[in-house]
Design an enzyme around this catalytic site. Structure first.
Site, PDB file in Angstrom:
ATOM      1  N   SER A 195       0.852  -1.195   0.000  1.00 28.95           N
ATOM      2  CA  SER A 195       0.000   0.000   0.000  1.00 28.95           C
ATOM      3  C   SER A 195       0.880   1.234   0.000  1.00 28.95           C
ATOM      4  O   SER A 195       1.743   1.383   0.872  1.00 28.95           O
ATOM      5  CB  SER A 195      -0.874   0.011   1.257  1.00 28.95           C
ATOM      6  OG  SER A 195      -1.319   1.332   1.505  1.00 28.95           O
ATOM      7  N   HIS A 226      -1.386  -1.493  -4.061  1.00 35.11           N
ATOM      8  CA  HIS A 226      -2.642  -1.240  -3.351  1.00 35.11           C
ATOM      9  C   HIS A 226      -2.781   0.264  -3.134  1.00 35.11           C
ATOM     10  O   HIS A 226      -1.873   0.920  -2.605  1.00 35.11           O
ATOM     11  CB  HIS A 226      -2.591  -1.981  -2.011  1.00 35.11           C
ATOM     12  CG  HIS A 226      -3.818  -1.888  -1.180  1.00 35.11           C
ATOM     13  ND1 HIS A 226      -4.886  -2.747  -1.330  1.00 35.11           N
ATOM     14  CD2 HIS A 226      -4.155  -1.059  -0.171  1.00 35.11           C
ATOM     15  CE1 HIS A 226      -5.830  -2.455  -0.452  1.00 35.11           C
ATOM     16  NE2 HIS A 226      -5.408  -1.414   0.267  1.00 35.11           N
ATOM     17  N   ASP A 281      -5.115   3.310  -1.482  1.00 37.26           N
ATOM     18  CA  ASP A 281      -6.136   3.580  -0.477  1.00 37.26           C
ATOM     19  C   ASP A 281      -6.797   4.924  -0.730  1.00 37.26           C
ATOM     20  O   ASP A 281      -6.206   5.975  -0.488  1.00 37.26           O
ATOM     21  CB  ASP A 281      -5.495   3.559   0.914  1.00 37.26           C
ATOM     22  CG  ASP A 281      -5.113   2.154   1.330  1.00 37.26           C
ATOM     23  OD1 ASP A 281      -5.992   1.282   1.319  1.00 37.26           O
ATOM     24  OD2 ASP A 281      -3.927   1.922   1.649  1.00 37.26           O
ATOM     25  N   MET A 294      -9.560   7.571   0.256  1.00 32.51           N
ATOM     26  CA  MET A 294     -10.343   7.949   1.447  1.00 32.51           C
ATOM     27  C   MET A 294     -11.007   9.304   1.234  1.00 32.51           C
ATOM     28  O   MET A 294     -10.391  10.212   0.673  1.00 32.51           O
ATOM     29  CB  MET A 294      -9.432   8.034   2.669  1.00 32.51           C
ATOM     30  CG  MET A 294      -8.634   6.766   2.913  1.00 32.51           C
ATOM     31  SD  MET A 294      -7.704   6.869   4.442  1.00 32.51           S
ATOM     32  CE  MET A 294      -6.732   5.359   4.321  1.00 32.51           C
ATOM     33  N   HIS A 312      -8.646   0.324  -3.235  1.00 31.05           N
ATOM     34  CA  HIS A 312      -9.475   0.115  -2.043  1.00 31.05           C
ATOM     35  C   HIS A 312     -10.239   1.408  -1.782  1.00 31.05           C
ATOM     36  O   HIS A 312      -9.654   2.399  -1.341  1.00 31.05           O
ATOM     37  CB  HIS A 312      -8.530  -0.246  -0.872  1.00 31.05           C
ATOM     38  CG  HIS A 312      -9.198  -0.475   0.429  1.00 31.05           C
ATOM     39  ND1 HIS A 312      -8.479  -0.615   1.604  1.00 31.05           N
ATOM     40  CD2 HIS A 312     -10.499  -0.615   0.764  1.00 31.05           C
ATOM     41  CE1 HIS A 312      -9.322  -0.820   2.600  1.00 31.05           C
ATOM     42  NE2 HIS A 312     -10.547  -0.815   2.129  1.00 31.05           N
ATOM     43  N   MET A 323     -12.428   3.583   0.246  1.00 32.21           N
ATOM     44  CA  MET A 323     -13.019   3.852   1.565  1.00 32.21           C
ATOM     45  C   MET A 323     -13.817   5.138   1.433  1.00 32.21           C
ATOM     46  O   MET A 323     -13.456   6.180   1.982  1.00 32.21           O
ATOM     47  CB  MET A 323     -11.903   3.963   2.613  1.00 32.21           C
ATOM     48  CG  MET A 323     -11.326   2.599   2.980  1.00 32.21           C
ATOM     49  SD  MET A 323      -9.685   2.693   3.690  1.00 32.21           S
ATOM     50  CE  MET A 323      -8.721   2.751   2.193  1.00 32.21           C
ATOM     51  N   MET A 378     -10.567  -6.170   6.863  1.00 37.81           N
ATOM     52  CA  MET A 378      -9.749  -5.138   7.506  1.00 37.81           C
ATOM     53  C   MET A 378      -9.294  -5.639   8.875  1.00 37.81           C
ATOM     54  O   MET A 378     -10.115  -6.039   9.694  1.00 37.81           O
ATOM     55  CB  MET A 378     -10.547  -3.839   7.702  1.00 37.81           C
ATOM     56  CG  MET A 378     -10.844  -3.048   6.439  1.00 37.81           C
ATOM     57  SD  MET A 378      -9.395  -2.597   5.466  1.00 37.81           S
ATOM     58  CE  MET A 378      -8.416  -1.674   6.657  1.00 37.81           C
ATOM     59  N   ASP A 409      -5.802  -6.588   5.313  1.00 40.17           N
ATOM     60  CA  ASP A 409      -5.268  -5.223   5.206  1.00 40.17           C
ATOM     61  C   ASP A 409      -5.234  -4.555   6.571  1.00 40.17           C
ATOM     62  O   ASP A 409      -6.268  -4.365   7.204  1.00 40.17           O
ATOM     63  CB  ASP A 409      -6.174  -4.429   4.242  1.00 40.17           C
ATOM     64  CG  ASP A 409      -5.659  -3.027   3.942  1.00 40.17           C
ATOM     65  OD1 ASP A 409      -4.581  -2.660   4.431  1.00 40.17           O
ATOM     66  OD2 ASP A 409      -6.358  -2.310   3.204  1.00 40.17           O
TER      67      ASP A 409
HETATM   68  C1  DX5 Z   1      -5.937   1.497   6.130  1.00 38.60           C
HETATM   69  C2  DX5 Z   1      -5.532   1.063   4.734  1.00 38.60           C
HETATM   70  C3  DX5 Z   1      -4.395   0.114   4.663  1.00 38.60           C
HETATM   71  C4  DX5 Z   1      -3.178   0.547   5.444  1.00 38.60           C
HETATM   72  C5  DX5 Z   1      -2.055  -0.421   5.359  1.00 38.60           C
HETATM   73  O1  DX5 Z   1      -7.113   2.203   6.069  1.00 38.60           O
HETATM   74  O2  DX5 Z   1      -6.619   0.458   4.065  1.00 38.60           O
HETATM   75  O3  DX5 Z   1      -4.096  -0.232   3.313  1.00 38.60           O
HETATM   76  O4  DX5 Z   1      -2.743   1.796   5.064  1.00 38.60           O
HETATM   77  O5  DX5 Z   1      -0.970   0.121   6.062  1.00 38.60           O
HETATM   78  P1  DX5 Z   1      -0.266  -0.675   7.250  1.00 38.60           P
HETATM   79  O6  DX5 Z   1       0.239  -1.952   6.632  1.00 38.60           O
HETATM   80  O7  DX5 Z   1       0.801   0.243   7.706  1.00 38.60           O
HETATM   81  O8  DX5 Z   1      -1.301  -0.958   8.302  1.00 38.60           O
HETATM   82 ZN    ZN Z   2      -6.235  -0.584   2.063  1.00 40.88          ZN
END
Ligand code: DX5
Ligand code: ZN
Length: 225
Positions: free
Chosen positions: A12, A37, A39, A41, A70, A72, A141, A179
């Site tokens: 990620s 990956h 993220d 948000m 991903h 969110m 998660m 994750d």
């Molecule tokens: C959290 C994310 C993850 C996260 C992973 O909301 O979806 O992908 O950033 O990072 P680590 O491995 O540092 O928990």
């Molecule tokens: Zn993620």
């Protein structure tokens, strides 16, 4: 017995150095990453804001690896096409953020991409039972979504086992992704519990060791005896 799906490492970029994103992605790719990956948000579904399709497009230009996006975000439907046009290969939405989850999953599939469904630590595996026959991937998660570098919630391994059992019944070919807080100390446990796509942010992108070395350590530690 079902043959386990192949193990995939999905770094990620949340904890990557965005000032040197190109170098960091190239290092992940040459270090053996299977996916990148991303993220996304929105500051509504989770208490943090990251990036949208523009950054996905920029990453698309840097690598040929599949982009594992991903989402969110609340109400993802109007943005699905934008993420796909930007280069997403897998689009994962949250069961808690979709009012009409089946429709959303169907839209992703009809747009020709792999559809994933994710669930928060506080959400039961049963919450995704009805959607399982329609998805390519389930993302469990193992931290509350929103931030990198959080501590792995220990009950997640038992949850992964329950999820893989349910998937063996209803989505036998689908991948199980984990994750949040995965590192060299717990990666073997999550793999043994049935996860085959492993997201790792801070365990890959950190100042302690080069990206390729971190990936190699994770892969070595993931081997289940
Ligand atoms: C959290 C994310 C993850 C996260 C992973 O909301 O979806 O992908 O950033 O990072 P680590 O491995 O540092 O928990
Ligand atoms: Zn993620």
């Amino acid at each position: 017995m079902r043959e386990p799906n192949p193990l995939k490492l999905a770094p990620s970029i949340l904890t990557a150095d965005f000032g040197h994103l190109a170098e960091q992605i190239h290092a992940a790719e040459s270090g053996g990453a299977d996916y990148i990956h991303l993220d996304v948000m929105d500051g509504r579904f989770v208490p943090n804001i990251t990036f949208g399709p523009m950054v996905v497009r920029a990453v698309r230009a840097l690598t040929t690896l599949p982009l594992d996006v991903h989402l969110m975000i609340e109400d993802a439907d109007p943005y699905l096409r934008d993420f796909i046009d930007a280069g997403a290969d897998i689009l994962t939405v949250h069961v808690e953020a979709c009012r009409h989850l089946h429709r959303t999953v169907q839209m992703i599939t009809q747009l020709g991409r792999k559809a994933g469904v994710s669930l928060n630590p506080g959400t039961s595996v049963e919450a995704v039972r009805e959607i399982l026959p329609f998805v390519d991937l389930v993302l469990v998660m193992s931290v509350n979504p929103g931030f990198g570098s959080q501590r792995f919630i220990e009950t997640s391994t038992a949850k992964l086992r329950r999820m893989r059992r349910l998937m063996d019944e209803l989505a036998p070919l689908a991948d199980l992704e984990v994750d949040g807080g995965v590192d060299v100390h717990n990666i073997a446990d999550v793999v043994q519990s049935g996860a085959n796509v492993i997201v790792a942010g801070s365990a890959v992108f950190n100042s302690r060791a080069p990206i390729g070395e971190n990936l190699a350590r994770l892969r070595a530690a993931a081997v289940v005896e």
